[in-house]
Design an enzyme around this catalytic site. Structure first.
Site, mmCIF file in Angstrom:
data_model
loop_
_atom_site.group_PDB
_atom_site.id
_atom_site.type_symbol
_atom_site.label_atom_id
_atom_site.label_comp_id
_atom_site.label_asym_id
_atom_site.label_seq_id
_atom_site.Cartn_x
_atom_site.Cartn_y
_atom_site.Cartn_z
ATOM 1 N N HIS A 160 13.513 16.718 39.017
ATOM 2 C CA HIS A 160 12.109 15.592 39.626
ATOM 3 C C HIS A 160 11.889 14.660 39.788
ATOM 4 C CE1 HIS A 160 11.753 19.399 35.969
ATOM 5 N NE2 HIS A 160 12.858 18.713 35.857
ATOM 6 N N SER A 281 5.287 -0.099 64.187
ATOM 7 C CA SER A 281 3.579 0.456 65.107
ATOM 8 C C SER A 281 2.581 -0.238 65.578
ATOM 9 C CB SER A 281 3.378 0.036 63.683
ATOM 10 O OG SER A 281 1.674 0.261 63.917
ATOM 11 N N LYS A 287 5.788 -2.677 60.367
ATOM 12 C CA LYS A 287 6.333 -1.568 60.236
ATOM 13 C C LYS A 287 6.856 -1.266 60.784
ATOM 14 C CE LYS A 287 4.484 2.000 58.057
ATOM 15 N NZ LYS A 287 2.832 2.299 57.974
#
Ligand code: ARG
Length: 463
Positions: A160, A281, A287
C-alpha cells in the site's frame, strides 16, 4: 488508369482510382518495412514453383536473380516505390517485371497477396521476437549484476506504499527478473504460433496448381503449415498474442519505471540519476528529471492501445481476408519498436544511469517500525499465540510513536513489562539486517534465499 494499375488489376477495371482513394487504399508507406521478408517469401515460393514444375528451372532462376537484384537495390537505397504501387507486394512484382520481363508475371502463380502478406508478417515478427528476447536477456543480465552487488543492501519494502518490512535490494530487483523471465518464456510460446506458414493458402481456398506448401514452409524454416486455407489467410491470433506479450513486458517496465521515479524523488532519495540518463528543466535550474522511466511509463499506453485496436479490428470479420486486415501492421510495427526502444533504454538506465544511495537506504530501514512483525514473531516463536502477540505489538507501536521512540529505543525493562518472554536478544532480532536474514522461507528475502535465487537467475540467462 495509371500504367501500374493496368499491370496488376484485371481488364475488368476501366477507370483509375481517385488519387485520394489511391492514397487511402495504399499501404506502401508502412508495409515497405516488410520488403526483406516479402523478397524472402517470394524466393521460397519461386523455388517451390520450379521444384513442382509449375514453372521451368530456367524461369525459376531468372525470377530468383530478379528478386535478388531488387534486394540489392533496396539495400543500396535505390528502390523507393511510391503510392502507385499500392503495397510492397505489388511494388516488388512490378519491379521484377521491369527487370526480368514477362517471366516476372509468373511469380504470382499459385498464391495471392492474402497468403503472401500473412507470410511476410510472420517472417517479420519471428525475427523481431528473437531480437526482443535477446533484449530481455540483456535487461535481465543488468538486473542480476546489480542484484549480485546488493544482496546485503537493505531497502524498505512496501505494501500500500506504506513501509512494511525491509528487504534485500537484490530480492527487490530479482522480482523484476522473474517478471522478465516470464516475458521471455511467453514470447517463446507465442513464437510457436507465429512460426506457421500460410503460404499457398491462396486468396482463401487454396489453388488449382500442384504446389507443395510443405516445401516452401521448409525453405522458410516454418515449423508447420496452416491446415485450413481460410484460417491461414485470415488468422491474426499470432499478432494479438504478440501484442499481449508486449503489453505485459510494458507493464513490467512501467512498474519498474514508477519505482525509479519515486526512488529518485527528494522524498525517497533512494537513487541518484546520473547525468547520462537524466534531463534538466528549461526554467528550474535545480531540476534533474527522470525522463527515461517517465517515457517508458508513458509509452506503455500505446502498446496496450495497439492490442486493443487489433482485437477490435478482428472481432467482426467474416471469413476470410478483408481489407481491414491491412490495419494490422502499423500497430504491430509500433508495438515492436516501442518495446525494443523501452527495453534498451531501461537496460542503459539500470546499467549506468542510476546509483543506489546505500547510506540513505540504511538509514531508511533503521528509522521505522518495519521490524514490528519480527517482534510479534519473536513472541510467537516463544509460545505466545501469534494474534495475541500481534495485538500486543500494535499497542507498543502506538505508545512508541506517541513517545517519539522506535522499537530499538525501548529498554529491556520496558520490554519485560510488556511481556515476560522478552529478553535481551530482542535487540538483535529487530535489527534490520536480522529482520531480513530471518526471512529464510523459500522465495523470501533472507540472504540465503536471495543467494540461491541469484544463482538460478544467472543460470537461466546463460541458457
Ligand atoms: N496490402 C494488403 C494488406 O496489407 C495486402 C493484401 C491485399 N489483399 C487484397 N485482397 N486486397 O493486407
Amino acid at each position: 488508369m495509371t500504367k501500374t494499375q493496368q499491370q496488376t488489376w484485371s481488364q475488368r477495371f476501366e477507370s483509375a482510382l481517385h488519387p485520394t482513394i489511391a492514397r487511402f487504399n495504399a499501404s506502401i508507406n508502412f508495409d515497405i518495412e516488410l520488403i526483406e521478408y516479402d523478397l524472402t517469401g517470394s524466393l521460397a515460393h519461386t523455388k517451390m514453383l520450379a521444384k513442382c514444375e509449375i514453372i521451368s528451372t530456367e524461369e525459376g532462376e531468372r525470377l530468383v536473380a530478379g528478386l535478388e537484384q531488387i534486394r540489392r537495390e533496396y539495400r543500396e537505397g535505390n528502390f523507393n516505390p511510391d503510392v502507385d504501387s499500392e503495397d510492397v507486394h505489388f511494388a516488388v512484382e512490378h519491379r521484377l517485371v521491369e527487370i526480368v520481363g514477362d517471366v516476372g508475371k509468373k511469380l504470382h502463380t499459385g498464391r495471392s497477396r492474402n497468403d503472401q502478406v500473412g507470410t511476410d508478417t510472420r517472417l517479420y515478427l519471428r525475427e523481431q521476437i528473437q531480437q526482443i528476447r535477446q533484449l530481455l536477456r540483456e535487461f535481465q543480465a543488468v538486473l542480476v549484476d546489480i542484484a549480485e552487488k546488493n544482496v546485503e543492501t537493505l531497502i524498505p519494502g512496501y505494501t500500500h506504499l506504506q513501509r512494511a518490512q525491509p528487504l534485500s535490494l537484490a530480492h527487490h530487483l530479482l522480482a523484476y527478473f522473474q517478471m522478465s523471465q516470464r516475458d521471455w518464456e511467453r514470447l517463446g510460446d507465442v513464437y510457436k504460433r507465429v512460426n506457421i506458414s500460410p503460404l499457398g493458402c491462396g486468396a482463401l481456398a487454396g489453388t488449382t496448381f500442384p504446389i507443395d506448401r510443405h516445401y516452401s514452409a521448409q525453405l522458410l524454416n516454418f515449423d508447420k503449415v496452416y491446415d485450413n486455407s481460410l484460417d491461414g489467410v485470415s488468422d491474426r491470433d499470432f499478432a494479438i498474442e504478440f501484442l499481449n506479450a508486449a503489453s505485459l513486458i510494458m507493464v513490467h517496465l512501467s512498474r519498474l519505471s514508477e519505482e525509479v521515479i519515486l526512488w529518485s524523488s527528494e522524498e525517497f532519495g533512494f537513487v541518484t540519476l546520473k547525468d547520462s540518463c537524466a534531463t534538466g528543466s528549461s526554467i528550474m535550474p535545480q531540476k534533474k528529471n527522470p525522463d527515461v522511466p517517465e517515457l517508458v511509463r508513458g509509452k506503455t499506453g500505446r502498446v496496450f492501445g495497439h492490442l486493443q485496436a487489433m482485437l477490435v479490428m478482428m472481432k467482426g470479420l467474416p471469413l476470410a481476408y478483408n481489407k481491414d486486415l491491412q490495419e494490422d501492421k502499423e500497430g504491430l510495427f509500433d508495438g515492436v519498436n516501442t518495446v525494443k526502444a523501452c527495453l534498451s533504454a531501461m537496460t542503459i538506465l539500470l546499467g549506468e544511469g542510476l546509483e543506489f544511495r546505500n547510506q540513505r537506504l540504511a538509514e531508511a530501514v533503521a528509522e521505522d517500525f518495519s521490524n514490528a512483525t519480527d517482534v510479534a514473531d519473536y513472541l510467537a516463536a516463544r509460545g505466545v499465540p501469534f494474534r495475541e502477540a500481534y495485538n500486543l505489538v500494535g499497542k507498543v507501536v502506538k505508545t512508541s510513536i506517541a513517545a517519539g521512540k522506535l522499537l530499538k529505543d525501548l529498554t529491556l525493562e520496558e520490554w519485560k513489562q510488556l511481556h515476560p518472554k522478552f529478553d535481551k536478544d530482542i535487540y538483535e532480532a529487530i535489527l534490520p539486517r536480522q529482520v531480513v536474514a530471518a526471512r529464510n522461507s523459500y522465495g523470501g528475502t533472507g540472504f540465503e534465499q536471495v543467494n540461491q535465487a541469484l544463482q538460478i537467475a544467472r543460470s537461466q540467462i546463460n541458457k
